[in-house]
Scaffold this active site. Structure first.
Site, mmCIF file in Angstrom:
data_model
loop_
_atom_site.group_PDB
_atom_site.id
_atom_site.type_symbol
_atom_site.label_atom_id
_atom_site.label_comp_id
_atom_site.label_asym_id
_atom_site.label_seq_id
_atom_site.Cartn_x
_atom_site.Cartn_y
_atom_site.Cartn_z
ATOM 1 C CG ASP A 74 39.038 -37.283 -30.911
ATOM 2 O OD1 ASP A 74 39.818 -38.065 -30.581
ATOM 3 O OD2 ASP A 74 38.288 -36.394 -30.253
ATOM 4 C CE LYS B 114 41.873 -34.735 -26.707
ATOM 5 N NZ LYS B 114 41.420 -35.538 -26.699
ATOM 6 C CE LYS C 171 39.264 -38.508 -20.577
ATOM 7 N NZ LYS C 171 39.651 -38.282 -22.285
ATOM 8 C CB SER D 9 34.749 -30.558 -20.829
ATOM 9 O OG SER D 9 34.666 -31.824 -21.492
ATOM 10 C CD GLN E 281 32.870 -31.699 -24.898
ATOM 11 O OE1 GLN E 281 32.804 -32.086 -24.026
ATOM 12 N NE2 GLN E 281 33.872 -32.187 -25.697
ATOM 13 N NE ARG F 35 32.614 -33.557 -31.283
ATOM 14 C CZ ARG F 35 32.102 -34.065 -30.762
ATOM 15 N NH1 ARG F 35 30.431 -34.247 -30.674
ATOM 16 N NH2 ARG F 35 31.573 -33.738 -29.106
HETATM 17 P P1 5BU Z 1 35.348 -31.285 -29.097
HETATM 18 O O1 5BU Z 1 35.034 -32.109 -30.505
HETATM 19 O O2 5BU Z 1 35.947 -30.738 -29.076
HETATM 20 O O3 5BU Z 1 34.066 -32.001 -28.881
HETATM 21 O O4 5BU Z 1 36.207 -32.930 -28.850
HETATM 22 C C1 5BU Z 1 36.729 -32.403 -27.387
HETATM 23 C C2 5BU Z 1 37.811 -33.564 -26.859
HETATM 24 O O5 5BU Z 1 39.073 -33.149 -25.774
HETATM 25 C C3 5BU Z 1 37.137 -35.051 -27.751
HETATM 26 O O6 5BU Z 1 38.515 -35.857 -27.546
HETATM 27 C C4 5BU Z 1 37.315 -35.515 -26.122
HETATM 28 O O7 5BU Z 1 37.383 -37.365 -25.408
HETATM 29 C C5 5BU Z 1 38.140 -34.655 -24.989
HETATM 30 N N1 5BU Z 1 37.916 -34.484 -23.475
HETATM 31 C C6 5BU Z 1 36.698 -33.334 -23.384
HETATM 32 O O8 5BU Z 1 36.465 -33.499 -24.161
HETATM 33 N N2 5BU Z 1 36.940 -33.333 -22.430
HETATM 34 C C7 5BU Z 1 37.497 -33.794 -21.152
HETATM 35 O O9 5BU Z 1 36.732 -33.094 -19.918
HETATM 36 C C8 5BU Z 1 38.564 -34.562 -21.214
HETATM 37 C C9 5BU Z 1 38.867 -34.451 -22.512
HETATM 38 BR BR1 5BU Z 1 39.500 -34.975 -19.847
#
Ligand code: 5BU
Length: 473
Positions: free
Chosen positions: A252, A274, A307, A365, A423, A444
């Site tokens: 990202d 991804k 998505k 998540s 998250q 991250r």
């Molecule tokens: P992180 O930086 O590890 O929080 O990123 C998680 C990635 O997974 C981020 O690109 C989200 O868009 C993606 N994601 C998520 O976090 N949770 C979900 O349920 C889904 C995708 Br579907």
């Protein structure tokens, strides 16, 4: 005068196809009789007769294809194929480890009807496995013809799974013919009939439902490759085994140069990269070309977390075309289950022969996610019905035991449990061992670390170790 069937049975007996003694069948069941049709390949005329009798016993008249069930079904199917001028397919026992890695050989088109050819049925499991593979290719497989039905429950088992079996002869009829022509004694015939009555094979349905043997969580990635015909799943299983990695990095980042530099750094440790391509402020077609080259160099697949969540017609135009033309460069994309399977069909219609697939977002998540149990069940059903394009799920728990489907879990980071926008994180170990993740998605935790390369290596090792523990525990 013996009839054609009687003569055939007597000839088979004469060449030693029907054996009496103490035998152990494939299932481990002991048997006083063994019917070994393999040796007819040494008797071409007899093989031709067997083929004719089987063709005469077929449930319907109109098939586009026939498929022999390996191994003995193959020569018989060949004989029928040439005689009836009906194209044939071969389903391998194991996927070959080189070349195209196809599980089914021969030409076919979606929707064609295919008759399965098998020598003997006991429980029906070989016919069932073949049917599952052919159904995954979108073929219409409802019928099988077998030479001998051992009357041990195979036909009923297959019927309960929606497969109609016709046999040339069953065990009782075969004993009656051998007795009539004094080839065996009444005592031998009685013991065989008594045996089959008392030894009914276990229910296929129950076996499949309980998933005792093929539980996703207990199978190696390597063995799961041969359970599916979906080309991207197969590639991914192969990469995961070869690189010993079940790590996907969520790249990202907002600049193309950052994306490419990150892909180079983490490339050796990942099975998947991804992207959220629409967050790049300087997107160009060159960047995806470069990304594809890096993916080839480090042997990983590209997964655009788009998505898709609209009607089939709309997602088709979003997938193929627009500024990003995603179908051109992403091996995988995510879809929501919400619209129903039109979303999958819409995407599938754009893939036109390229190896492409999608992952259904079944559970998220983030805190407050609305994915209920009913919704998850619906997503699983959708995956089963569209297994030619769906490779698995984004999920936070063990939502499917099916070894064909790959479960991807985001929200993975060590030493941090949440961010400020909802998250929620678990460790790679907990994702794999407690939640049933096959692939962990780390964003991250890697991209914001001082050294993304060492962080990726560390996450890769931790996630793969957890997977190894899971399959051996
Ligand atoms: P992180 O930086 O590890 O929080 O990123 C998680 C990635 O997974 C981020 O690109 C989200 O868009 C993606 N994601 C998520 O976090 N949770 C979900 O349920 C889904 C995708 Br579907």
């Amino acid at each position: 005068m013996a009839s054609k069937l009687e003569q055939c049975v007597l000839d088979l007996f004469k060449i030693g196809v029907v054996k009496f003694g103490d035998f152990t069948l494939k299932s481990g069941m002991k048997s006083p009789i063994y019917f070994d049709l393999r040796m007819i390949i040494s008797f071409p005329k007899l093989m031709e007769t067997v083929g004719e009798l089987m063709w005469e016993a077929r449930p319907r008249n109109d098939y586009d294809l026939i498929c022999g069930v390996a191994y003995t079904g193959l020569p018989i199917a060949t004989v029928i194929s040439t005689k009836q001028d009906l194209p044939m397919l071969i389903r391998r026992k194991e996927a070959k480890g080189y070349g195209t890695k196809k599980l089914v050989e021969g030409n076919y088109a979606e929707g064609q009807s295919c008759l399965m050819i098998e020598d003997v049925i006991v429980s029906g499991s070989s016919v069932f496995d073949t049917a599952e593979t052919l159904k995954d290719l979108e073929l219409d497989v409802k019928d099988a013809v077998v030479f001998l039905d051992r009357e041990q429950g195979g036909a009923a088992n297959l019927k309960s799974m929606g497969i109609n079996v016709k046999s040339v002869i069953n065990m009782t009829e075969m004993m009656a013919i051998l007795l009539k022509f004094n080839s065996i004694t009444q005592k031998v015939s009685d013991s065989v009939i008594d045996f089959v009555k008392k030894n009914i094979a276990s229910s296929l349905k129950k076996k499949v439902e309980s998933d005792g043997i093929m539980d996703r969580l207990k199978c190696t990635f390597e063995s799961r490759e041969s359970t599916t015909v979906q080309p991207v799943s197969r590639k991914l299983f192969n990469i995961m085994s070869a690189k010993q990695s079940n790590l996907c990095v969520a790249a990202d980042v907002t600049k193309s140069a950052e994306l490419l530099s990150l892909a180079e750094k983490v490339g050796p440790y990942i099975c998947l990269l991804k992207t959220h391509i629409d967050i790049l402020s300087d997107f160009s077609t060159e960047v995806v070309e470069e990304l594809k080259n890096i993916a080839v160099k480090h042997n990983f697949l590209i997964f655009e977390d788009r998505k898709f969540g609209d009607i089939g017609n709309t997602v088709a135009t979003q997938y193929s075309g627009g500024p990003f033309n995603i179908v051109d460069w992403a091996d995988l994309v995510t879809v929501h289950g919400l619209p129903g399977d039109g979303v999958i069909k819409g995407l599938g219609s754009c893939a036109s022969g390229q190896p492409r697939g999608c992952i259904i977002v079944s559970q998220m998540s983030s805190s407050g996610t609305l994915t209920s149990d009913e919704y998850i069940k619906g997503c699983c059903k959708m995956a089963e019905e569209n297994a030619h394009f769906v490779i698995g799920f984004v999920a936070q728990s063990n939502i499917s035991k099916d070894p064909r489907f790959i479960v991807f879990t985001p929200g993975v980071q060590s030493g941090c449990t949440s961010d400020v926008l909802g998250q929620q994180y678990v460790t790679p170990r907990a994702a794999v061992l407690e939640r049933g993740a096959d692939v962990v998605i780390v964003g991250r935790g890697i991209t914001k670390s001082d050294d993304p390369c060492s962080a990726a290596k560390h996450y890769k090792e931790e996630a793969f170790k957890a997977y190894q523990e899971r399959i051996t525990s």
